[in-house]
Design a protein around this motif. Structure first.
Motif, PDB file in Angstrom:
ATOM      1  N   THR A 342      12.687   4.698 -21.481  1.00 47.87           N
ATOM      2  CA  THR A 342      13.215   4.690 -22.841  1.00 47.87           C
ATOM      3  C   THR A 342      14.676   4.252 -22.842  1.00 47.87           C
ATOM      4  O   THR A 342      15.457   4.662 -21.980  1.00 47.87           O
ATOM      5  N   VAL A 343      15.037   3.427 -23.811  1.00 41.14           N
ATOM      6  CA  VAL A 343      16.422   2.983 -23.962  1.00 41.14           C
ATOM      7  C   VAL A 343      17.229   4.116 -24.595  1.00 41.14           C
ATOM      8  O   VAL A 343      16.942   4.550 -25.712  1.00 41.14           O
ATOM      9  N   THR A 344      18.224   4.606 -23.869  1.00 43.01           N
ATOM     10  CA  THR A 344      19.104   5.655 -24.386  1.00 43.01           C
ATOM     11  C   THR A 344      20.554   5.236 -24.187  1.00 43.01           C
ATOM     12  O   THR A 344      20.861   4.405 -23.328  1.00 43.01           O
ATOM     13  N   GLU A 345      21.429   5.810 -24.977  1.00 37.49           N
ATOM     14  CA  GLU A 345      22.856   5.490 -24.854  1.00 37.49           C
ATOM     15  C   GLU A 345      23.389   5.885 -23.483  1.00 37.49           C
ATOM     16  O   GLU A 345      24.218   5.182 -22.900  1.00 37.49           O
ATOM     17  N   GLU A 346      22.915   6.988 -22.959  1.00 38.51           N
ATOM     18  CA  GLU A 346      23.376   7.438 -21.651  1.00 38.51           C
ATOM     19  C   GLU A 346      23.017   6.429 -20.563  1.00 38.51           C
ATOM     20  O   GLU A 346      23.840   6.093 -19.701  1.00 38.51           O
ATOM     21  N   ARG A 347      21.781   5.933 -20.588  1.00 38.33           N
ATOM     22  CA  ARG A 347      21.361   4.966 -19.579  1.00 38.33           C
ATOM     23  C   ARG A 347      22.056   3.623 -19.747  1.00 38.33           C
ATOM     24  O   ARG A 347      22.279   2.902 -18.778  1.00 38.33           O
ATOM     25  N   GLN A 348      22.374   3.268 -21.004  1.00 35.10           N
ATOM     26  CA  GLN A 348      23.053   2.001 -21.241  1.00 35.10           C
ATOM     27  C   GLN A 348      24.454   1.968 -20.640  1.00 35.10           C
ATOM     28  O   GLN A 348      25.048   0.903 -20.514  1.00 35.10           O
ATOM     29  N   GLN A 349      24.983   3.114 -20.269  1.00 32.43           N
ATOM     30  CA  GLN A 349      26.278   3.147 -19.589  1.00 32.43           C
ATOM     31  C   GLN A 349      26.151   2.669 -18.144  1.00 32.43           C
ATOM     32  O   GLN A 349      27.132   2.217 -17.546  1.00 32.43           O
ATOM     33  N   SER A 350      24.924   2.770 -17.594  1.00 34.76           N
ATOM     34  CA  SER A 350      24.732   2.452 -16.175  1.00 34.76           C
ATOM     35  C   SER A 350      23.977   1.157 -15.945  1.00 34.76           C
ATOM     36  O   SER A 350      24.149   0.519 -14.895  1.00 34.76           O
ATOM     37  N   VAL A 351      23.114   0.767 -16.880  1.00 34.19           N
ATOM     38  CA  VAL A 351      22.281  -0.426 -16.702  1.00 34.19           C
ATOM     39  C   VAL A 351      22.266  -1.239 -17.987  1.00 34.19           C
ATOM     40  O   VAL A 351      22.682  -0.758 -19.047  1.00 34.19           O
ATOM     41  N   ASP A 352      21.789  -2.472 -17.862  1.00 35.90           N
ATOM     42  CA  ASP A 352      21.531  -3.319 -19.031  1.00 35.90           C
ATOM     43  C   ASP A 352      20.032  -3.356 -19.271  1.00 35.90           C
ATOM     44  O   ASP A 352      19.245  -3.445 -18.312  1.00 35.90           O
ATOM     45  N   PHE A 353      19.644  -3.302 -20.531  1.00 37.18           N
ATOM     46  CA  PHE A 353      18.228  -3.308 -20.880  1.00 37.18           C
ATOM     47  C   PHE A 353      17.823  -4.649 -21.483  1.00 37.18           C
ATOM     48  O   PHE A 353      18.595  -5.285 -22.205  1.00 37.18           O
ATOM     49  N   SER A 354      16.591  -5.036 -21.191  1.00 39.85           N
ATOM     50  CA  SER A 354      16.010  -6.229 -21.808  1.00 39.85           C
ATOM     51  C   SER A 354      15.661  -5.931 -23.257  1.00 39.85           C
ATOM     52  O   SER A 354      15.863  -4.814 -23.751  1.00 39.85           O
ATOM     53  N   ASP A 355      15.115  -6.935 -23.945  1.00 40.94           N
ATOM     54  CA  ASP A 355      14.549  -6.694 -25.267  1.00 40.94           C
ATOM     55  C   ASP A 355      13.412  -5.674 -25.123  1.00 40.94           C
ATOM     56  O   ASP A 355      12.715  -5.638 -24.110  1.00 40.94           O
ATOM     57  N   SER A 356      13.218  -4.874 -26.138  1.00 41.42           N
ATOM     58  CA  SER A 356      12.159  -3.866 -26.088  1.00 41.42           C
ATOM     59  C   SER A 356      10.786  -4.540 -25.982  1.00 41.42           C
ATOM     60  O   SER A 356      10.505  -5.514 -26.673  1.00 41.42           O
TER      61      SER A 356
END
Length: 740
Positions: A342-356
């Motif tokens: 799941t895309v979360t703000e916390e994880r976005q601090q450590s990794v980049d996410f693709s399009d859902s």
């Protein structure tokens, strides 16, 4: 006018005509020549059909228009009967025909065909040990197809079918190809006939049990027809077809209208394909789980493999603990992660996410005057869901549910979302939790009574993670994801892994006994299936006993009412009432009676009371006739003898007739009670979790049908066997007086 003057004027007009021809060329004839009248038969989707604007649309229409644009001519479409198309070419009323028309030797006698623009190929999927080698071997066999497809037409015996000619051939049609494959795996059919691309995917995912057979007789070439000898137009069409194939237009149209895969694969840099190490945690079916080969499998694995194929890189899967995935991205041991993350703000601090790539969305449907505003408000309420769905899992209290934590929450599970909505409208539940699209439709149809609530806690966006700042890989993943969504591959994977049956997560072994024990543990222990079945067994026995007692009491009263006509030698009011009751109850299905009592009389409330009353009332009609027959079987002289001894009619019935009648009735009553126990298996339709419903629920959770259903059948058999033994003992006890 003098001749010299006339000559001068003539020369001037000639010069003007020449100049006019140079600077103002006549264009009308050229325009007329560049409008091509093309015939079709808009009854063959997706190749041709009537669009929303009432005009012919589809893949063929798009292809011929693209050819016209490439060659500089306009296309005028004429829709007509298929059988009239070739005749219209011969008369000149049509210039060309495109209508999913197969190239045949017979048609080539009347028209000229362009180069083939589409090859329709069907394949046969069979078990590994099958001796089927081609379509001709399917005569007299059981065949599964996806309804309305070429495979459906190909396998249906008829006058125009030269291959499948045996009328005993059984064709089973399914909405989804996945269901057809499941039926084949379960031994329900001998073969599945389906398009080549999905066939290859199905066999790849079941390589240990299935194999693929290609048959040349199942291949058709579609081409554009022109009048015989019209080589000029034919050359232009072939030229335009070649152009749109070279510039990618044709592949785009295939993806848009048919959902096929493009033939070309993106070239890798420096002639070598990039290898991406992708991490996952194979403990989240159907997104990821350990397959039969011991390797990670599931929807996510199939998606990343498809993205790699589209974007030009190979994928190497690494299975590890979920908590270690992001850390492994940071250290560089993984290039990407796909794990239902799941895309979360916390994880976005450590990794980049693709399009859902997937959105898990559920909505709440409630009455207009409800004060429910979110999922958290459903704690302790009555909730209706469609069994086995995300809404079912979301609303079931458990250790892994952070929202619905109140154990008193009542979840009623229905086969259809419609039934859940009806129950809500009748006040039987407080809310319905269901997928967004059907929820919107239900509310639109009940806008005066229902409203829709979207809760952010029920929506999760799944995406692929890459190391922070790795924009190059992220762009390739997003590009590949967009491609598989456009060409239909993504939708096919959703249908196969999420909407259809998938491989479960339990481990396998070469030892059949170990596999059997493992399956038993997974189905009944790991999923707490045995607890559900025990509770369901208690419900079945409870309803059966209560309904049986009610049925016997009611049947006894009805039998006496019916017997008044025997006593009075004419029909009485009581006998007419009893006769009408018995006639109506025995003449209507038990299922309909149950639904009427539950939904109409009790307005979707008090399901257990409704079930007991329904089965008791139904059983009473049959018991009444059994008791009446038992009483009439007693010799008429017994009544006369009792009355001659001074007994009243009631005393004679009580002390003389009924004791003898009961001996005659016991076998019939026993059969009725056994039938009643088995008939209670339909109570699942009113959201009661009985033994059968428990089995269905286990199937929906584990995707395994054999063990749960066999277990249910065995339990019913044991119940019936016990009842048979008890009835036999009662019969022997009652017959002891006859042997004295």
């Amino acid at each position: 006018m003098k001749k010299s003057t006339k000559r001068v004027l003539a020369m001037c007009l000639a010069c003007l005509a020449v100049l006019g021809g140079m600077f103002f060329p006549v264009t009308k004839p050229a325009q007329a020549a560049d409008v091509i009248n093309v015939g079709t038969n808009a009854e063959f989707p997706p190749f041709e059909y009537i669009g929303n604007d009432g005009e012919p649309d589809g893949f063929d229409m798009a292809v011929i228009k693209a050819i016209g644009e490439a060659e500089g001519f306009e296309v005028k479409i004429t829709n007509m009967e298929f059988k009239s198309l070739i005749a219209s070419l011969a008369t000149g009323s049509l210039d060309a025909v495109i209508a999913g028309m197969t190239v045949t030797e017979e048609r080539q006698q009347s028209v000229d065909f362009s180069d083939s623009y589409y090859t329709a190929t069907q394949c046969i999927v069979v078990k590994q040990d099958s001796d089927i080698t081609g379509l001709a071997d399917l005569n007299g066999k059981k065949i599964a197809v996806q309804e309305g497809t070429t495979g459906d037409l190909l396998c249906t015996p008829g006058e125009d079918n030269d291959i499948i000619t045996d009328e005993s051939t059984q064709v089973q049609r399914y909405k989804k190809g996945t269901d057809a494959i499941v039926t084949l795996n379960n031994g329900g059919v001998d073969a599945v006939v389906i398009d080549k691309n999905p066939a290859e995917n199905f066999v790849a995912n079941n390589s240990d049990t299935l194999k693929l057979i290609e048959d040349d007789t199942s291949t058709e070439e579609y081409a554009i027809a022109v009048a015989k000898g019209d080589t000029e137009l034919l050359d232009r069409i072939n030229s335009g077809l070649q152009k749109i194939k070279e510039d990618g237009t044709f592949d785009r149209l295939v993806a848009e209208y048919i959902g096929g895969d493009t033939e070309e694969e993106p070239a890798a840099e420096d002639g070598e394909r990039l290898v991406i190490n992708v991490g996952t945690n194979a403990e989240f079916p159907p997104f990821e789980y350990i397959g039969d080969d011991g390797e990670p499998d599931g929807f996510d694995m199939a998606v990343i493999q498809a993205i790699g194929e589209a974007a030009g890189f190979d994928v190497e899967i690494t299975n590890m603990e979920f908590k270690s995935l992001i850390a492994s991205l940071a250290t560089g041991s993984l290039d990407a992660v796909i794990a239902g993350m799941t895309v979360t703000e916390e994880r976005q601090q450590s990794v980049d996410f693709s399009d859902s790539y997937y959105t898990a969305t559920q909505c709440i449907v409630v009455s207009q005057d409800s004060d429910i505003t979110g999922l958290a408000d459903l704690n302790g309420k009555k909730i209706a869901v469609q069994e086995g769905t995300t809404g079912d899992l979301l609303c079931t209290p458990g250790e892994d549910n952070d929202i619905i934590t109140d154990e008193s929450t009542q979840v009623q599970r229905f086969k259809k979302g419609t039934d859940a909505i009806v129950t809500l409208n009748n006040g039987g539940v407080d809310a319905v939790v269901i997928d967004k699209n059907p929820a919107e439709n239900f509310v639109a149809s009940n806008s005066d009574t229902l409203k829709l609530i979207e809760d952010e806690t029920s929506t999760e966006e799944y995406a692929i993670a890459v190391a922070k700042g790795n924009t190059e890989l992220l762009d390739r993943i997003n590009s590949g994801l967009a491609q598989i969504k456009e060409d239909g591959t993504f939708d096919a994977l959703v249908a196969q892994y999420i909407e259809g049956s998938t491989t479960t997560e339990q481990e396998t072994s070469d030892n059949p006994f170990v596999n059997f024990v493992s399956n038993l543990k997974y189905v009944f222990v790991d999923t707490n299936g045995y607890q559900l079945m025990l509770r369901g067994l208690g419900v079945t026995i409870g309803i059966s006993i209560c309904a049986g007692v009610l049925g016997i009491a009611l049947g006894f009263v009805l039998a006496l009412m019916k017997l008044t006509e025997t006593r009075k030698k004419r029909k009485t009011l009581l006998s007419r009432i009893a006769g009408a009751y018995i006639d109506i109850i025995r003449g209507t299905p038990a299922m309909v009676q149950l639904l009427i009592i539950f939904m109409v009389i009790f307005r979707s409330q008090y399901a257990y009371v409704a079930a007991i009353l329904s089965f008791g009332i139904n059983s009473g009609a049959y018991v009444a006739e059994n008791i009446r027959a038992g009483i009439l079987a007693v010799d008429a002289g017994q009544m006369e003898g009792g009355r001659s001894l001074g007994f009243t009619y009631g005393e004679t019935m009580r002390y003389i007739i009924l004791p003898q009648a009961i001996k005659n009735v016991i076998p019939a009553l026993g059969n009725e009670m056994i039938t009643l126990v088995k008939e209670t298996s339909i109570v699942g339709y009113v959201a009661i979790v009985d033994l059968t419903k428990a089995g269905d629920f286990i199937v929906s959770r584990t995707y395994q049908a054999f063990l749960p259903l066999i277990a249910v059948a065995i339990v019913y058999y044991i119940i019936v066997k016990i009842m048979t033994k008890i009835l036999a003992a009662i019969e022997r006890r009652l017959r002891q007086s006859d042997n004295r």
